[in-house]
Structures are given as C-alpha cells and as structure tokens.
Design an enzyme around this catalytic site. Structure first.
Site, PDB file in Angstrom:
ATOM      1  N   ASP A   1     -28.919  18.885 -22.671  1.00 50.03           N
ATOM      2  CA  ASP A   1     -29.577  19.744 -21.666  1.00 50.03           C
ATOM      3  C   ASP A   1     -30.644  20.615 -22.325  1.00 50.03           C
ATOM      4  O   ASP A   1     -31.766  20.738 -21.831  1.00 50.03           O
ATOM      5  CB  ASP A   1     -28.553  20.685 -21.009  1.00 50.03           C
TER       6      ASP A   1
ATOM      7  N   HIS B   1       0.847  -1.197   0.000  1.00 48.89           N
ATOM      8  CA  HIS B   1       0.000   0.000   0.000  1.00 48.89           C
ATOM      9  C   HIS B   1       0.874   1.236   0.000  1.00 48.89           C
ATOM     10  O   HIS B   1       1.891   1.269   0.690  1.00 48.89           O
ATOM     11  CB  HIS B   1      -0.895   0.055   1.249  1.00 48.89           C
TER      12      HIS B   1
ATOM     13  N   LYS C   1     -18.068  21.418 -19.053  1.00 51.60           N
ATOM     14  CA  LYS C   1     -18.955  21.428 -20.223  1.00 51.60           C
ATOM     15  C   LYS C   1     -18.378  22.227 -21.403  1.00 51.60           C
ATOM     16  O   LYS C   1     -18.524  21.836 -22.555  1.00 51.60           O
ATOM     17  CB  LYS C   1     -20.332  21.964 -19.835  1.00 51.60           C
TER      18      LYS C   1
HETATM   19  P1  NAP Z   1     -23.293  27.698 -13.117  1.00 51.15           P
HETATM   20  O1  NAP Z   1     -22.818  27.786 -14.506  1.00 51.15           O
HETATM   21  O2  NAP Z   1     -22.306  27.628 -12.003  1.00 51.15           O
HETATM   22  O3  NAP Z   1     -24.261  28.968 -12.828  1.00 51.15           O
HETATM   23  C1  NAP Z   1     -24.779  29.209 -11.551  1.00 51.15           C
HETATM   24  C2  NAP Z   1     -25.743  30.395 -11.606  1.00 51.15           C
HETATM   25  O4  NAP Z   1     -26.295  30.535 -10.286  1.00 51.15           O
HETATM   26  C3  NAP Z   1     -25.076  31.706 -11.955  1.00 51.15           C
HETATM   27  O5  NAP Z   1     -25.946  32.481 -12.695  1.00 51.15           O
HETATM   28  C4  NAP Z   1     -24.844  32.318 -10.561  1.00 51.15           C
HETATM   29  O6  NAP Z   1     -24.789  33.720 -10.567  1.00 51.15           O
HETATM   30  C5  NAP Z   1     -26.117  31.899  -9.868  1.00 51.15           C
HETATM   31  N1  NAP Z   1     -25.983  31.955  -8.412  1.00 51.15           N
HETATM   32  C6  NAP Z   1     -25.227  31.149  -7.628  1.00 51.15           C
HETATM   33  N2  NAP Z   1     -25.391  31.503  -6.332  1.00 51.15           N
HETATM   34  C7  NAP Z   1     -26.267  32.546  -6.299  1.00 51.15           C
HETATM   35  C8  NAP Z   1     -26.823  33.341  -5.260  1.00 51.15           C
HETATM   36  N3  NAP Z   1     -26.529  33.123  -3.985  1.00 51.15           N
HETATM   37  N4  NAP Z   1     -27.702  34.313  -5.595  1.00 51.15           N
HETATM   38  C9  NAP Z   1     -28.030  34.516  -6.895  1.00 51.15           C
HETATM   39  N5  NAP Z   1     -27.525  33.822  -7.926  1.00 51.15           N
HETATM   40  C10 NAP Z   1     -26.658  32.828  -7.636  1.00 51.15           C
HETATM   41  O7  NAP Z   1     -24.240  26.430 -12.909  1.00 51.15           O
HETATM   42  P2  NAP Z   1     -25.191  25.714 -13.996  1.00 51.15           P
HETATM   43  O8  NAP Z   1     -24.478  24.573 -14.588  1.00 51.15           O
HETATM   44  O9  NAP Z   1     -25.782  26.738 -14.895  1.00 51.15           O
HETATM   45  O10 NAP Z   1     -26.303  25.116 -13.022  1.00 51.15           O
HETATM   46  C11 NAP Z   1     -27.295  25.952 -12.451  1.00 51.15           C
HETATM   47  C12 NAP Z   1     -28.363  25.119 -11.765  1.00 51.15           C
HETATM   48  O11 NAP Z   1     -28.970  24.254 -12.705  1.00 51.15           O
HETATM   49  C13 NAP Z   1     -27.799  24.220 -10.680  1.00 51.15           C
HETATM   50  O12 NAP Z   1     -28.286  24.674  -9.456  1.00 51.15           O
HETATM   51  C14 NAP Z   1     -28.344  22.841 -10.943  1.00 51.15           C
HETATM   52  O13 NAP Z   1     -29.108  22.347  -9.866  1.00 51.15           O
HETATM   53  C15 NAP Z   1     -29.272  23.004 -12.102  1.00 51.15           C
HETATM   54  N6  NAP Z   1     -29.051  21.930 -13.097  1.00 51.15           N
HETATM   55  C16 NAP Z   1     -30.118  21.161 -13.405  1.00 51.15           C
HETATM   56  C17 NAP Z   1     -29.984  20.155 -14.338  1.00 51.15           C
HETATM   57  C18 NAP Z   1     -31.144  19.271 -14.632  1.00 51.15           C
HETATM   58  O14 NAP Z   1     -30.999  18.366 -15.449  1.00 51.15           O
HETATM   59  N7  NAP Z   1     -32.280  19.492 -14.010  1.00 51.15           N
HETATM   60  C19 NAP Z   1     -28.774  19.959 -15.001  1.00 51.15           C
HETATM   61  C20 NAP Z   1     -27.696  20.784 -14.665  1.00 51.15           C
HETATM   62  C21 NAP Z   1     -27.854  21.780 -13.713  1.00 51.15           C
HETATM   63  P3  NAP Z   1     -23.374  34.494 -10.702  1.00 51.15           P
HETATM   64  O15 NAP Z   1     -23.099  34.602 -12.163  1.00 51.15           O
HETATM   65  O16 NAP Z   1     -23.627  35.780 -10.035  1.00 51.15           O
HETATM   66  O17 NAP Z   1     -22.360  33.661  -9.969  1.00 51.15           O
END
Ligand code: NAP
Length: 511
Positions: free
Chosen positions: A325, A118, A289
């Site tokens: 997506d 290990h 991504k």
């Molecule tokens: P991302 O690129 O990191 O974007 C996150 C977003 O959330 C940004 O616009 C960010 O704003 C905002 N944010 C984070 N914290 C915040 C706060 N406290 N107040 C206001 N705005 C805030 O992430 P993503 O890949 O787009 O994913 C976003 C969401 O989509 C995730 O929460 C995830 O659960 C969901 N998702 C769902 C699926 C599905 O299949 N259902 C798939 C992928 C993701 P800033 O620009 O100001 O940081």
C-alpha cells in the site's frame, strides 16, 4: 467423471415459470453450460417435462429439493417421490436423490443418479460416516453440501475428496465456505454448482456461472493449479479476485485467486489450516492488516515501520509479510506530481500535505511521505486516534473542526467519507479546493467521488484511488508470481468493473 474431461460449473436454473426456465436453458447453453440443473422445486406449477426437455441443448439434471435441505418444494414427500420418478421416466439425463430416499427410487434406463445430502445449519459429527454410506448407495456421483461454521470446516469437508470410493462433490455452503466451491475442483470434484441468474440466490455462498467461467476459469483447474487469495471480512465485494485471476490467466499461469472470508481473530487458525492446500500468497484487507503483520516470521521494512501488512507470502516453512500500500501510494503520487513553473515535475520532498484520517491507509501514506521528506499534518474525526498517530510519526496534528484552516499544497483523503453508498458526502468543503492544489482521494469505489468531482471542477490537480489500487495489486502480483504485472490490462479490467455502464469483456461470449 468420464462425461466431462475437465471440471465444469453446473448452471443451476431456478425459476417459477416454465417459459423462463426454457429461455434460461437456451441462454445457459449459449454461454457454455455443459450440464444444467433444473431446480424444479421452484416451479409454481407441476413440471411439464415434454416442454422442459424438448430441444435440450445439453444434459439436464432434475432436482426437487425439500425445504429442510434448502429447497422450496411444498407438496407431500409422497408427491415429491412421484415427481422424481416422473422426471426419470421422462428422460432427464441426471437426477438428484437425497440419501434417505434413494433406496425407494429404482435405477431406470441411462439416467445417472446423484445421491445428495445437505445440512443448512452446520456439519454433522458423523460426516465421514454419512459419506461412506452414500458411496455404498446405487448412485453414480455423491454430493455433500454442508454449512461451514468455522474457517477450519472447509478442510474437513474437502478431506472427503481424497480418493473417494465414488466420484464426490463435497462443498461448504455459507460465505465462510465459498472457497470450497472452487478449491474442491482442484481436489477432484467433477463439478461445482453455480447460479445461472445472478439475481437468484439458490444456496448461501454460491458463485455465479458467469464468474466461474469468466473470472475463475474453472475448466482449466487441475491438481497442479497454484492457489492465492484475499482475506478479509466482509470480502464479497472485493475487486481483487477479478484483477488477479484475469491477470494470472492473461500471462498463461495455471493459478486461481479466491476470496476468503475470515472473521476477526481467526487469521492465525485460518493460515495454519490452509497450509494443507497449500495457498501460496494472500492479499490482506480490513480487519486483518495488523494481525497479518504480527503472525509473519519475516516482515519487510515497510511492515516493520507501519505495523500492518496487505500481503502475505507463504512457503512451507514460513510466512513473509509485505506492505505494498505504502509503496503504491507514493509511486502514484510521484508519477502524478504537478509540473513546476519550469515545466519539470515538482519535487515531492518540497510539498506540504494534509492527511484526512488516521486509519490503516493514512498510517501507510503518512509513513511513506515522511520518509520522502514531505511536511505532513494529520487530522482525524476522532482526535485521540489522530493525535496518537501524529505523535508516533512526530508530525503535526490539527483538530478535525480546524482542518479547513490548514495551509497545504497536497490534500489526501484517507477516510471512507464519499465511499459507496455515501456518494453525496465529501470530507472537505469545496471552498478549500483552490486551483493547483494536488488532491488525492484514496477511495476507489466509486472512482469519481464528490471530492474528486469538486476538485476537478475547481481546477485542482487530481489523483484517484484507482491508481493506488492498481499499483498495490500489481506489486502484489509480482510478489506472488515473479512475473511483470500487466498494468495496462489491470487498469482496463478495473475501470470496466467500476464503470456504471456495463461494457462487455473481450472474453465474454457474445449474446
Ligand atoms: P480504517 O482504518 O477503518 O480508517 C477509516 C478512517 O476514516 C478513520 O480515520 C476514520 O475516522 C475515518 N472516518 C470514517 N468515517 C468518517 C466520517 N463519517 N467522518 C470523518 N472521518 C471518518 O480504513 P482504512 O483501511 O484506512 O481505509 C480508508 C480508506 O482508504 C477507505 O475508504 C478505502 O476506500 C481507501 N483504501 C484505498 C485503497 C486503494 O488501494 N486505493 C486501499 C485500501 C483502502 P475515525 O478514526 O474517527 O473513525
């Protein structure tokens, strides 16, 4: 190994009290364990072999690991050697003996010997030489467990499994190396190690016995097993291995789907190195991504539009990037449009959408909605990012502080506000939620976010992230396998996994 015709998961039991060890031995056997490792270095008292081995339901492997190799044995090395000899004489079925002491422990009776090495910090330069020396020892099986430091370490360690002179288990510890614990079986390891009690972290990156049995179905792994996986960082909590493994096995495929932790910046190296396996398809999540879209030789139209991919399909000659997506979100919205006054589903193209967020998901959904003719407004906490996206899409942007003044009939949350563990947060004040407003929260962990709950209470038309998640996984599944995805089954799996109450799986052994 002739003892086991198919690969098996050794159920590792590490408890401080004899009573608990004995109870877990019986429980592990009931759950299908074919070989149990007792980590005797965890015991608070000297092992009482008479008690431990009485009524054993399957073969037992005895191990007294010392701290420099990841164990807890606190006595002297002399005492440890003495205990190993005691275990052998007491009649354990297998014994683990480290390479540096194996010459001091003579073979006795029918007890099988695992010669082990290990390394808790990395991979020694002379790994191959160490393996060769281990194979020359008086052992039945050789076990090497080292710590992966880079994404290419896994392949170097798995190379030891190519026609070894002795049956070999070679795996990488740490979460970078988790995949080797399953991929190694495909490359010829007779067994892998698993933690029987999920709450006991025995070795970094180890997978639980229950997951190896019920999700990865490792006993069905053969050299022909097709390999798929999800790339991200972090990746430990992804639901993709659950949904894809279960669905592939449901359709009778000989395939396995693994979590690959790949740090930011390492994606091209990782993809190149995994061609040797080969891995045929990947789901891609944060933070890869955009990098995934860039490294592909071929991009589907959605990837070209969005500049991000959540799926990579690998052939020996090229990588194709796809984005499911966008399609999944638009399909989910279309399938859930509120009925119009005429009793017919309303038209998507006549809607006014406010998108909260400007990250990857917001970009994909905004592109998709605009292509459908929807009027889109974007708002984002960081104005520069939101303005940039709105400019790129030629749509409206409003300041985050002014979001409550927007008039819309569709609200889509693409921020992480309300996601686990911040369950008491919502990205919009409840006074915004009027009856009839369509509210789509893309978050799926949990499914019922505060926004979803408040929207339902106020008579909104609600769509959750679970539907989008299942649809994007189903589209990926079809690209990976060429088969129709079992959507109802996928939905059942995900709802069960997200349920706060544990509902037994149809395939789980009864307790
Ligand atoms: P991302 O690129 O990191 O974007 C996150 C977003 O959330 C940004 O616009 C960010 O704003 C905002 N944010 C984070 N914290 C915040 C706060 N406290 N107040 C206001 N705005 C805030 O992430 P993503 O890949 O787009 O994913 C976003 C969401 O989509 C995730 O929460 C995830 O659960 C969901 N998702 C769902 C699926 C599905 O299949 N259902 C798939 C992928 C993701 P800033 O620009 O100001 O940081």
């Amino acid at each position: 190994m002739a003892d086991f015709p198919t690969p098996i998961a050794i159920a590792v039991i590490a408890r401080t009290r004899h009573k608990m060890v004995i109870a877990e031995i019986q429980e592990a056997a009931k759950q299908g364990a074919k070989l149990i490792e007792l980590r005797l270095d965890f015991l608070a008292k000297s092992p009482d072999f008479k008690r431990l081995l009485h009524n054993r339901p399957c073969p037992i492997l005895a191990t007294f690991r010392r701290p420099d190799e990841g164990g807890r044995f606190t006595g002297t090395e002399e005492q440890r050697l003495m205990l190993i000899r005691h275990a052998i004489v007491a009649g354990v079925d297998y014994v683990d003996i480290e390479i540096d002491i194996i010459d001091q422990i003579p073979r006795f009776g029918k007890v099988k010997r695992i010669c082990s090495y290990h390394n808790m910090t990395g991979i020694p330069e002379k790994l191959e030489l160490i393996h060769q020396q281990m194979c020359e020892k008086d052992a039945d099986i050789v076990k090497i467990a080292v710590t992966a430091q880079t994404v290419t370490d896994n392949l170097r360690v798995m190379a030891l499994l190519k026609n070894p002179p002795k049956p070999t288990v070679a795996l990488c510890m740490g979460d970078l190396g988790t995949c080797t614990r399953v991929l190694g079986l495909r490359a010829g390891m007779p067994f892998t190690y698993s933690t029987f009690n999920k709450n006991r972290q025995i070795a970094p990156g180890i997978i639980s016995f229950q997951e190896l049995q019920n999700i990865y179905k490792i006993e069905q792994i053969t050299p022909e097993t097709q390999v798929f996986g999800v790339i991200g960082d972090p990746i430990g909590h992804s639901l993709s291995p659950l949904i894809h493994n279960k669905s592939m096995r449901k359709l009778g495929m000989n395939a396995v789907y693994l979590p690959f932790r790949v740090p930011r910046g390492d994606l091209p190296t990782f993809i190149e190195s995994m061609k040797a396996v080969p891995v045929q398809g990947y789901s891609v999540t944060i933070p890869h991504k955009e990098a995934a879209a860039k490294l592909a030789q071929e991009q589907d139209p959605a990837v070209k539009l969005i500049g991000a991919a959540n799926t990579l399909l690998a052939t020996p000659t090229e990588i194709r990037a796809v984005n499911t997506d966008m399609q999944a979100a638009i399909k989910a919205i279309k399938a859930n449009l509120p009925m119009g006054p005429d009793g017919q589903p309303g038209l998507l193209s006549s809607r006014f959408a406010l998108i909260l967020g400007a990250g990857g998901v917001a970009r994909a959904i905004a592109h998709g909605l605009l292509a459908e003719g929807v009027a889109v407004t974007i708002t984002n906490r960081t104005p520069e990012r939101g303005e940039k996206l709105a400019q790129e899409l030629s749509c409206k942007f409003v300041d985050w502080n002014a979001r409550h003044n927007v008039v819309c009939d569709t609200l889509i949350n693409c921020t992480s506000v309300g996601m686990h563990p911040n369950l008491d947060e919502s990205p919009i004040h409840q006074s915004f939620l009027k009856p009839g407003l369509m509210v789509f929260d893309t978050i799926y962990t949990p499914e019922t976010t505060l926004l979803v709950r408040e929207a339902r209470e106020r008579g909104c038309h609600v769509l959750t992230g679970v539907e989008m998640f299942i649809r994007q996984a189903a589209l990926q599944f079809e690209l990976f396998t060429g088969k129709t995805a079992p959507i109802e089954y996928m939905t059942k799996i995900i709802r069960r996994a997200l349920s706060p109450v544990h509902e037994p799986d149809d395939e789980e052994p009864s307790k």
